[in-house]
Design an enzyme around this catalytic site. Structure first.
Site, PDB file in Angstrom:
ATOM      1  N   GLY A  26       6.354  -9.359   2.614  1.00 27.61           N
ATOM      2  CA  GLY A  26       6.229  -9.328   4.000  1.00 27.61           C
ATOM      3  C   GLY A  26       4.740 -10.049   4.600  1.00 27.61           C
ATOM      4  O   GLY A  26       3.855  -9.648   4.064  1.00 27.61           O
ATOM      5  N   ARG A  87      11.457 -13.533  -0.003  1.00 24.97           N
ATOM      6  CA  ARG A  87      11.714 -12.855  -1.145  1.00 24.97           C
ATOM      7  C   ARG A  87      12.933 -13.283  -2.058  1.00 24.97           C
ATOM      8  O   ARG A  87      13.524 -14.270  -1.830  1.00 24.97           O
ATOM      9  CB  ARG A  87      12.358 -11.293  -0.664  1.00 24.97           C
ATOM     10  CG  ARG A  87      11.181 -10.462   0.212  1.00 24.97           C
ATOM     11  CD  ARG A  87      12.066  -9.170   0.943  1.00 24.97           C
ATOM     12  NE  ARG A  87      11.236  -8.610   1.567  1.00 24.97           N
ATOM     13  CZ  ARG A  87      10.035  -8.014   1.625  1.00 24.97           C
ATOM     14  NH1 ARG A  87       9.473  -7.903   0.539  1.00 24.97           N
ATOM     15  NH2 ARG A  87       9.418  -7.541   2.694  1.00 24.97           N
ATOM     16  N   ASP A 118       2.630  -4.575  -3.098  1.00 26.57           N
ATOM     17  CA  ASP A 118       3.042  -4.213  -4.463  1.00 26.57           C
ATOM     18  C   ASP A 118       3.954  -5.092  -5.156  1.00 26.57           C
ATOM     19  O   ASP A 118       3.918  -5.243  -6.446  1.00 26.57           O
ATOM     20  CB  ASP A 118       3.387  -2.498  -4.556  1.00 26.57           C
ATOM     21  CG  ASP A 118       4.570  -2.285  -3.789  1.00 26.57           C
ATOM     22  OD1 ASP A 118       5.009  -3.009  -3.236  1.00 26.57           O
ATOM     23  OD2 ASP A 118       4.956  -1.516  -4.169  1.00 26.57           O
ATOM     24  N   THR A 141      -0.756  -6.586   3.300  1.00 32.83           N
ATOM     25  CA  THR A 141       0.288  -5.754   3.560  1.00 32.83           C
ATOM     26  C   THR A 141      -0.102  -4.852   4.807  1.00 32.83           C
ATOM     27  O   THR A 141      -1.219  -4.254   4.695  1.00 32.83           O
ATOM     28  CB  THR A 141       0.771  -5.004   2.530  1.00 32.83           C
ATOM     29  OG1 THR A 141       1.784  -3.818   2.906  1.00 32.83           O
ATOM     30  CG2 THR A 141      -0.308  -4.325   1.609  1.00 32.83           C
ATOM     31  N   ASP A 143       0.839  -2.094   5.353  1.00 27.50           N
ATOM     32  CA  ASP A 143       0.963  -0.480   5.378  1.00 27.50           C
ATOM     33  C   ASP A 143      -0.153   0.036   4.651  1.00 27.50           C
ATOM     34  O   ASP A 143      -0.161   1.327   4.627  1.00 27.50           O
ATOM     35  CB  ASP A 143       2.239  -0.425   4.076  1.00 27.50           C
ATOM     36  CG  ASP A 143       3.490  -0.567   4.720  1.00 27.50           C
ATOM     37  OD1 ASP A 143       3.785  -0.762   6.239  1.00 27.50           O
ATOM     38  OD2 ASP A 143       4.818  -0.649   3.989  1.00 27.50           O
ATOM     39  N   ASP A 145      -0.982   0.573   1.711  1.00 25.59           N
ATOM     40  CA  ASP A 145      -0.584   1.599   0.651  1.00 25.59           C
ATOM     41  C   ASP A 145      -1.063   1.185  -0.897  1.00 25.59           C
ATOM     42  O   ASP A 145      -0.566   1.744  -1.744  1.00 25.59           O
ATOM     43  CB  ASP A 145       0.989   1.742   0.713  1.00 25.59           C
ATOM     44  CG  ASP A 145       1.625   0.382   0.557  1.00 25.59           C
ATOM     45  OD1 ASP A 145       1.092  -0.539   0.606  1.00 25.59           O
ATOM     46  OD2 ASP A 145       3.033   0.446   0.620  1.00 25.59           O
ATOM     47  N   ARG A 187       6.899   2.504   5.064  1.00 17.34           N
ATOM     48  CA  ARG A 187       8.050   2.992   4.217  1.00 17.34           C
ATOM     49  C   ARG A 187       7.630   4.051   3.374  1.00 17.34           C
ATOM     50  O   ARG A 187       8.333   4.874   3.283  1.00 17.34           O
ATOM     51  CB  ARG A 187       8.625   1.840   3.443  1.00 17.34           C
ATOM     52  CG  ARG A 187       9.456   0.763   4.360  1.00 17.34           C
ATOM     53  CD  ARG A 187       9.974  -0.522   3.375  1.00 17.34           C
ATOM     54  NE  ARG A 187       8.855  -1.228   2.720  1.00 17.34           N
ATOM     55  CZ  ARG A 187       8.946  -1.677   1.460  1.00 17.34           C
ATOM     56  NH1 ARG A 187      10.194  -2.110   0.982  1.00 17.34           N
ATOM     57  NH2 ARG A 187       7.898  -2.344   0.952  1.00 17.34           N
TER      58      ARG A 187
END
Length: 336
Positions: A26, A87, A118, A141, A143, A145, A187
């Site tokens: 992303g 992707r 990741d 990213t 996120d 995360d 997510r």
């Protein structure tokens, strides 16, 4: 003899002459700032840069070109990624990775810098394990995360984008005396949701790290009404079980009040990166080049407590990065 200035000339014990850079997964605001930093740092050190278009999908097709300092001019303020991203199911196969490694060797690449999350780091990790090509990860990213860095590139901008939307929805909610349940991205992580909840003055927040029953939100809304609040803002991370719709359904079933759901979605990935993302991306892009020159491999460059850090790629997904529990407590305290 003129002394070597350590600020401008970095040692190159690994003998890196040419490196490649790609963005994968992303997109995140600030990726272009990271690409720019990689290219200009490498160029300054006399190292050529190969830009790989469309991530690992482009790598196993040989979609590559030499890029220089002028090619990244006027890009630091742009969202998305000038190298494009995609992707790749083919890259998940040994055959796909072997093809990509073959192209890197043909181009004389001494190391690869992967900007992504990741999933992207998995792709780089297996490339290095199977073909010995040094890989350095740069955390890109929204996120936030990834273990091993306080913040990831794109996170700050995503928070500001989501917060701007929440502020606008609060105006509408107050005007119509309505409850808004707003779903933000995340997510597997609630970092965006938690920060937006505190900054946006939300009455409640639901995050994947605390998958509690949603029944309690009914009491929260009822208490707010009893205190004279005619409208409420509820923030939900997309990874929370049931998502925003599940929370809204619980509120309507428990109170009979009309509830609106707003899913912000991919709008959070776009837009001009804020200054914090540009600075973070610039520092990490520079550090990634130096890491390759120092002979490092299989690590992610991050920033911990204001300093550059290095974390083995596999730890970035094997170890869990929790949300700030202090901030979570603060969100609960200030929602009264």
């Amino acid at each position: 003899m003129t002394d070597i200035d350590p600020v401008t000339v970095h040692p190159n014990p690994a003998g890196v002459k040419r490196l490649a850079v790609l963005t994968s997964g992303g997109d995140a605001p600030g990726m272009n700032a990271a690409i720019r930093a990689v290219v200009r740092t490498a160029t300054h050190q006399g190292i050529e840069v190969v830009g790989v278009r469309r991530g690992f999908s482009g790598l196993h097709r040989g979609n590559m070109a030499i890029i220089g300092a002028r090619d990244v001019a006027n890009t630091i303020q742009r969202g998305g990624t000038i190298l494009l991203t995609a992707r790749s199911h083919t890259w998940r196969t040994p055959e796909g990775r072997a093809k990509g490694a073959e192209y890197l060797r043909e181009w004389g690449v001494d190391g690869l810098i992967v900007i992504g999350g990741d999933g992207s780091f998995h792709g780089g990790y297996y490339l290095q394990q199977e073909h010995g090509i040094p890989v350095i990860g740069v955390p890109g990213t929204i996120d936030n995360d990834l273990y091993g860095t306080d913040h990831t590139i794109g996170y700050f901008t995503a928070v500001e984008t989501a917060l701007d939307a929440v502020d606008k929805l609060r105006d509408t909610g107050a005007s119509h005396e309505r409850i808004f349940v707003i779903e933000v991205m995340g997510r597997h992580a609630g970092h965006i949701a938690l920060e937006v909840a505190v900054a946006g003055g939300a009455e409640e927040v639901f995050i994947p790290e605390d998958p509690r029953p949603v029944d309690g939100v009914v009491a929260t809304v009822q208490e707010s009404l009893a205190k004279g609040k005619a409208s409420s803002i509820i923030i939900v991370a997309e990874g929370f079980p049931g998502g925003a719709q599940g929370v809204a359904d619980a509120i309507e079933a428990g109170t009979g009040l009309e509830t609106r759901v707003s899913i912000l979605g991919h709008i959070q990935r776009g837009g001009t990166p804020v200054s914090s993302d540009r600075v973070l991306a610039s520092r990490l892009g520079e550090a990634a080049v130096y890491a390759l020159m120092d002979g490092m491999r299989g690590v992610m460059v991050g920033r911990m407590n204001g300093e550059i850090s290095y974390t083995p790629l596999e730890e970035t997904w094997e170890k869990r990065k929790d949300v700030s529990r202090d901030l979570y407590r603060c969100a609960k305290t200030l929602s009264v």
